[in-house]
Write a protein that holds these residues in place. Structure first.
Motif, PDB file in Angstrom:
ATOM      1  N   GLU A 277      -5.942 -10.256  -9.463  1.00 49.62           N
ATOM      2  CA  GLU A 277      -7.363 -10.181  -9.112  1.00 49.62           C
ATOM      3  C   GLU A 277      -7.585  -9.254  -7.913  1.00 49.62           C
ATOM      4  OE1 GLU A 277      -9.503 -13.537  -7.217  1.00 49.62           O
ATOM      5  OE2 GLU A 277     -10.780 -13.526  -9.007  1.00 49.62           O
TER       6      GLU A 277
ATOM      7  N   ALA B  20      -7.352  -5.854  -9.290  1.00 45.79           N
ATOM      8  CA  ALA B  20      -7.891  -5.781 -10.653  1.00 45.79           C
ATOM      9  C   ALA B  20      -8.441  -4.393 -10.979  1.00 45.79           C
ATOM     10  CB  ALA B  20      -8.975  -6.840 -10.850  1.00 45.79           C
ATOM     11  N   ALA B  21      -9.053  -3.757  -9.984  1.00 39.51           N
ATOM     12  CA  ALA B  21      -9.622  -2.436 -10.247  1.00 39.51           C
ATOM     13  C   ALA B  21      -8.533  -1.474 -10.710  1.00 39.51           C
ATOM     14  CB  ALA B  21     -10.317  -1.904  -8.997  1.00 39.51           C
TER      15      ALA B  21
ATOM     16  N   LEU C 269      -7.594  -2.137 -14.296  1.00 36.85           N
ATOM     17  CA  LEU C 269      -8.651  -1.668 -15.199  1.00 36.85           C
ATOM     18  C   LEU C 269      -8.662  -0.142 -15.253  1.00 36.85           C
ATOM     19  CD1 LEU C 269     -11.522  -4.109 -14.141  1.00 36.85           C
ATOM     20  CD2 LEU C 269     -10.421  -4.013 -16.404  1.00 36.85           C
ATOM     21  N   GLU C 270      -8.583   0.478 -14.087  1.00 38.64           N
ATOM     22  CA  GLU C 270      -8.644   1.942 -14.028  1.00 38.64           C
ATOM     23  C   GLU C 270      -7.500   2.585 -14.808  1.00 38.64           C
ATOM     24  OE1 GLU C 270     -10.751   2.359  -9.589  1.00 38.64           O
ATOM     25  OE2 GLU C 270      -8.623   2.745  -9.849  1.00 38.64           O
TER      26      GLU C 270
ATOM     27  N   VAL D  11     -11.366  -5.480 -19.557  1.00 38.06           N
ATOM     28  CA  VAL D  11     -12.376  -6.236 -18.834  1.00 38.06           C
ATOM     29  C   VAL D  11     -12.314  -7.712 -19.214  1.00 38.06           C
ATOM     30  CG1 VAL D  11     -14.864  -6.628 -18.861  1.00 38.06           C
ATOM     31  CG2 VAL D  11     -13.964  -4.352 -18.338  1.00 38.06           C
ATOM     32  N   SER D  12     -12.114  -7.933 -20.490  1.00 35.08           N
ATOM     33  CA  SER D  12     -12.036  -9.321 -20.947  1.00 35.08           C
ATOM     34  C   SER D  12     -10.853 -10.028 -20.290  1.00 35.08           C
ATOM     35  CB  SER D  12     -11.944  -9.303 -22.477  1.00 35.08           C
ATOM     36  OG  SER D  12     -11.156 -10.356 -22.936  1.00 35.08           O
TER      37      SER D  12
ATOM     38  N   THR E  30      -9.357  -9.226 -17.246  1.00 39.55           N
ATOM     39  CA  THR E  30      -9.523  -9.471 -15.801  1.00 39.55           C
ATOM     40  C   THR E  30     -10.525 -10.597 -15.550  1.00 39.55           C
ATOM     41  OG1 THR E  30     -11.180  -7.714 -15.564  1.00 39.55           O
ATOM     42  CG2 THR E  30      -8.886  -7.132 -15.062  1.00 39.55           C
ATOM     43  N   LYS E  31     -11.529 -10.710 -16.425  1.00 40.98           N
ATOM     44  CA  LYS E  31     -12.453 -11.849 -16.272  1.00 40.98           C
ATOM     45  C   LYS E  31     -11.706 -13.162 -16.496  1.00 40.98           C
ATOM     46  CE  LYS E  31     -16.930  -9.740 -17.391  1.00 40.98           C
ATOM     47  NZ  LYS E  31     -17.989  -9.630 -18.409  1.00 40.98           N
TER      48      LYS E  31
ATOM     49  N   ALA F 216     -14.740  -3.254  -6.767  1.00 32.33           N
ATOM     50  CA  ALA F 216     -14.693  -2.319  -7.902  1.00 32.33           C
ATOM     51  C   ALA F 216     -14.476  -3.040  -9.230  1.00 32.33           C
ATOM     52  CB  ALA F 216     -13.598  -1.279  -7.687  1.00 32.33           C
ATOM     53  N   ALA F 217     -13.649  -4.087  -9.204  1.00 27.69           N
ATOM     54  CA  ALA F 217     -13.391  -4.798 -10.458  1.00 27.69           C
ATOM     55  C   ALA F 217     -14.694  -5.328 -11.050  1.00 27.69           C
ATOM     56  CB  ALA F 217     -12.401  -5.937 -10.218  1.00 27.69           C
TER      57      ALA F 217
ATOM     58  N   LEU G 258     -16.665  -2.576 -12.661  1.00 29.61           N
ATOM     59  CA  LEU G 258     -16.044  -2.172 -13.927  1.00 29.61           C
ATOM     60  C   LEU G 258     -16.255  -3.240 -14.995  1.00 29.61           C
ATOM     61  CD1 LEU G 258     -12.682  -0.725 -12.536  1.00 29.61           C
ATOM     62  CD2 LEU G 258     -14.473   0.584 -13.723  1.00 29.61           C
ATOM     63  N   GLU G 259     -16.036  -4.479 -14.613  1.00 32.48           N
ATOM     64  CA  GLU G 259     -16.153  -5.568 -15.585  1.00 32.48           C
ATOM     65  C   GLU G 259     -17.561  -5.663 -16.152  1.00 32.48           C
ATOM     66  OE1 GLU G 259     -12.769  -8.565 -13.638  1.00 32.48           O
ATOM     67  OE2 GLU G 259     -14.885  -8.960 -13.342  1.00 32.48           O
ATOM     68  N   HIS G 260     -18.551  -5.300 -15.333  1.00 35.08           N
ATOM     69  CA  HIS G 260     -19.935  -5.414 -15.786  1.00 35.08           C
ATOM     70  C   HIS G 260     -20.515  -4.070 -16.208  1.00 35.08           C
ATOM     71  CE1 HIS G 260     -19.042  -9.128 -13.693  1.00 35.08           C
ATOM     72  NE2 HIS G 260     -19.924  -9.677 -14.500  1.00 35.08           N
TER      73      HIS G 260
END
Lengths: 638, 638
Positions: free
Chosen positions: A572, A575-576, A579-580, A586-587, A589-590, B575-576, B579-581
């Motif tokens: 967490e 997390a960026a 994702l990057e 996204v699913s 990290t949520k 940032a996460a 990105l997530e949203h």
């Protein structure tokens, strides 16, 4: 069982030492002034010496225990009792005694090790100068050989060459290991260590030496830090600790290590125990703060759901759990990583034949662990203070002292940012040496070898990423997030990506004609990031190894959940990045964030058990909030 | 010009007060023991009283200045000088005097305000109890009206009802504003404040009162915190501060506010200045630590690019810039937000007709700002300490004292997590009241009105997101990241999304039959997140408003870059989420990180100017590292 498991390889020794150190009278330091606190800490040091446990780190030949690993556990236990005592012991036996042990030869060992172990001879480790703290290779104190008298002349040319922040210098030290640029007729040979008396038996300052007091500090005021200046101070030729560099009576210099720079880093390398013990001690202090905060949060009540309802226990609030439990989980993770570091250090230092490659890897690992462990300690203790509210701010409740004392752990024995860069450079050196111009397959092989070890096997080029996707999928699935292989592959892959992309950046910049300073400056933040990712992976490996050793299924399940909470919190935090770089969706990290909430709720009933696992003797947990809160609630109900 | 701009609406007053407070002799507190430190701080308080500037916050009728905004600037300046002095002044004039001013009536004002302003009558604000710190509505001290003698009997039923952490209680206080559950024959009317003498003129403890000393604390040891217990202490009926609740001689209770709970929060609301001044004072201390760290980093050199090259200045290292400059930028952002908070507070409190809605919004804003400002202060001062290395740990260099003193700012005047929840609940109350069951259009209209104000105009349902995409695009483009409208829309939209999704969660849970406690517990972390996003948006608005007021183009450019660094750092931190949203693309968040590096390099030459902008008098910056470092380097070059 949990306590036993946390005790690790030196579990029995830990228990025995803890019992011995419990016998040492510790003063109520919160109301002592600086002078009184120093006296009390010196007395506690002498009492520690009488237990004999400080001998473990020294050679058996001189009455030592020859057990480097066990010697670190001594510092870890002292740190649970009192950080000033631990630091004073670290200066005396770790730095001062350790330098003579590692850099001196028989003549020094024979003369000094026994009185040092017994704390009859108190000493200093005088390396840092006011002008050079991190870049110690550039210190300016000189030790010039004078063939006429067969002596060295130790001299501080200016105030920037002043030895600074030196423990035991302001009051108690008699002899100092002084690092100085060694000068002979042939030239300058780089920093070497010499023994320089700074006070006589009666405590009077030696001629030519000027000692000043660093005064009050943010914490650790039981340790007397001071400054040393030398004005043409003469010491015999034998004062040079001559294992890595000697001068004969003709004034000729010789060394088993040719390069001046490499010689210096070899000398520094022998002092790796300091960083290992600082990392471990920071962990001890973190555990103590957590024991107080978690036990308080487990009984303290505030706010009620309704007018007539009983008030809610703090640890039942999700926000409170989210604050404390990931910190607790990371403390566990660092504990097991420290255990692994200790094991490696012990094996390297007790090997029949020294292995230079292993020694360098140990130094790199110790540097990185010291940085992450001390940063975590500072953050964790702040969290604990705040979690205890106003009560946490009272000195009697112990956390403020831990916070004040721990503050400088991120700085001493190497500033953390500098250490993390060292760890990063070590990683890149290995990368260049092992991989060179190899393709990605070679690179992944390297990473697999270096950072995965025997926990997971990686055989082909894209297998890390494939493995992540195969296990973790691309959709949210909380079960797969708790798959240890997936977690290890994810962390290994992050390191691999950061190291190889850094390698490409460096190669490209070099091709474009940038000089090494420009490259170093441009990539500094990338290096730090890669090093951090690498150490995070080592930490997770340590945790995984330790869980694999546990046999009881309940213990395995509990430690597994703690490990998961640590891992998901680290994902967490970063997390960026995941994702990057399309490592997670996204699913996913949520789901990680939800997973943290779930794990907090899952671990909440075990919170007290988890801090009890740290085996901190009750007499070192003197905070009144630990027992008064229950009494108050009982009286309020009457 | 920068200094003038930072001075804001009360720039002239700030300059005048600073000059006056500079005349107050401040002791060298680092070597004082607790008793000496308390005496020195009391003397400094009395010297402050002689300047007269403490009168500003009181009614003109009694010799006050009637200028609430200016009165906060006094605390902000005192905090730059000495935090113990600021807190003691805050207890005396803000809490103790402020409570009598706000909760009392003419009879109390007439009798007490003058001696309080002059520090001839030192007093306490006794609200917190050992058992109830955050949930003060549940305090257990009682004040029972006895019609036989026309007195109140003040009583602490048990140790959980003990008044705790009370400033001025251990030594100096004579009179205390004591919060107690008011009891008449008709029943319990909730917490009210009464004036209870705790010591006589000679300093002897009054009968029935038991005072104990909280002892040494983590910092702020110039303030004498203590504990108060009352055993059937009798005070006349007139001792009740009766603006919001009175008892007549027949024992009949009356109040202009009907609900007991609302009455209590109305009383608390009048004390909003405390939170505003704590937020501002935390900012002052942050600025002082930054002034020291940035000026040191601007001259200190360590490591050289080559053997013969001059060593590099710390602030020229990218990693060092990345550590300090975003913290400096956020300190600027919070400064301007504080300025705006001050303006609003001043207007609300000097309005001819009190506006309840505005009062509640002020309370919510002050709660959120206090939380974010004090968390930032704690983090910033830690960063500054570490950036100064070993020198930063010496008491003489001032940062450790700031760190120790600031630590409790996250707790007192409301624990930050509780305050942020308050701010979040305030936001949700407004949401429910204004939006109710309206559709998204209504919601966005609400957000536009509440959080965008006049900085941007939002007119249609999806316009925030459209605006973000229109300005920012979907590809990396560093120029658009620095578009202020885009930044404002991005932050407004984050709040909108968090608030409306929270609203939906609450509605859904309620429909599913969950009780309000379950809902509150389940959504606690979401509420905190929404509140934080809301305050971040307010902070950015404050910065934008301030830049709009600047006229000089160089100043506008400089502040613009500082604002950008703050905004991009906040985007990177979260940032996460973006990105997530799907608010930002991967390409954009990567550009954000690069943009931070660029802005650090761009602002580095202005770092010294930016800390000089804080206008801290040189005599309060006594740290030897501020001047010795240059001297040492000069001598080393000779």
């Amino acid at each position: 069982m949990l306590q036993r498991h946390l005790g690790g390889r030196w579990a029995d020794i830990r228990a025995t030492f803890t019992d011995q150190i419990r016998q040492i009278p510790l003063s109520d330091t919160e109301n002592l002034d600086t002078a009184e606190h120093r006296v009390a800490t010196l007395q506690a040091l002498q009492a520690t010496a009488r237990t004999g446990i400080q001998r473990l780190g020294f050679d058996e030949k001189y009455g030592g225990g020859g057990d480097p690993g066990a010697s670190i556990t001594v510092f870890e236990i002292l740190a649970q009792a009192d950080l000033s005592l631990m630091v004073k012991a670290g200066v005396q036996w770790g730095l001062f005694g350790g330098a003579i042990n590692a850099l001196g030869t028989d003549v020094h060992h024979e003369k000094y090790l026994r009185p040092i172990m017994d704390a009859d001879l108190i000493g200093c480790f005088a390396m840092t100068e006011t002008g050079h703290g991190s870049d110690v290779q550039r210190i300016r104190t000189t030790a010039t050989y004078d063939p006429a008298t067969d002596e060295f002349v130790v001299h501080s040319p200016d105030s920037s060459a002043r030895k600074d922040y030196i423990g035991n210098a302001a009051n108690d030290g008699r002899l100092a290991v002084v690092f100085a640029q060694l000068v002979t007729a042939a030239g300058v040979h780089g920093p070497h260590a010499l023994l320089v008396p700074i006070r006589d038996e009666a405590g009077a300052t030696m001629q030519g030496v000027t000692i000043t007091d660093c005064g009050r500090k943010g914490g650790l005021n039981g340790v007397d830090n001071g400054r040393l200046m030398f004005s043409q101070v003469r010491v015999p030729r034998q004062a040079l600790l001559n294992r890595y560099g000697a001068v004969d009576e003709k004034g000729e210099y010789s060394s088993p290590v040719e390069s001046s720079s490499r010689r210096f880093f070899t000398m520094l390398g022998t002092l790796v125990r300091g960083r290992v013990s600082v990392a471990g001690s920071a962990g001890s202090a973190t555990k103590k703060a957590l024991a107080i905060a978690v036990r308080y949060g487990d009984v303290r009540r505030q706010f009620a759901a309704g007018a007539d309802a009983e008030e809610t226990v703090l640890l039942d609030y999700p926000a409170y759990q989210r604050t404390l439990l990931p910190v607790l989980a990371r403390t566990y993770a660092l504990h097991f990583a420290q255990d692994e570091l200790l094991r490696i250090m012990h094996e390297v230092q007790t090997a029949a034949e020294p292995d230079e490659q292993q020694q360098r890897e140990l130094e790199s690992r110790a540097a990185g662990m010291k940085a992450l462990a001390t940063w975590h300690a500072s953050e964790a203790v702040s969290v604990c203070r705040e979690a205890c509210g106003g009560a946490g701010y009272l000195a009697e409740n112990q956390i403020t002292q831990l916070k004040a004392d721990l503050d400088v752990f991120t700085t001493f024995e190497g500033a953390n940012t500098v250490l993390l860069q060292l760890a990063g450079k070590g990683l890149m050196t290995q990368y260049r040496e092992h991989v060179g111009d190899l393709d990605t397959v070679g690179m992944v092989g390297f990473i697999a070898e270096q950072v995965l070890g025997d926990v997971a096997e990686i055989t082909s080029a894209r297998s890390l990423l494939q493995r992540i996707r195969m296990i973790g999928g691309r959709e949210s699935d909380s079960a797969s997030l708790r798959d240890r292989d997936w977690q290890l592959a994810l962390f290994a892959d992050r390191t691999e990506h950061l190291v190889s992309s850094l390698g490409r950046r460096i190669q490209k910049a070099a091709k474009d004609g940038a000089d090494s300073e420009t490259i170093s400056s441009r990539t500094q933040n990338h290096v730090l990031r890669a090093a951090r990712a690498h150490v995070e992976h080592l930490v997770l490996q340590g945790f995984a190894v330790s869980i694999a050793k546990a046999e009881d299924p309940d213990l395995v399940a509990l430690l597994g959940a703690v490990c998961d909470l640590h891992v998901l919190s680290e994902i967490e935090r970063d997390a960026a990045w995941f994702l990057e770089h399309d490592r997670l969706t996204v699913s996913q990290t949520k789901t990680v964030s939800l997973g943290i909430d779930q794990l907090c709720a899952e671990l909440r009933p075990h919170a007290r058990l988890l801090v009890d696992g740290f085996s901190i003797p009750e007499e070192w947990l003197t905070a009144p909030i630990l027992f008064e809160e229950r009494e108050r609630q009982a009286s309020a109900r009457c």
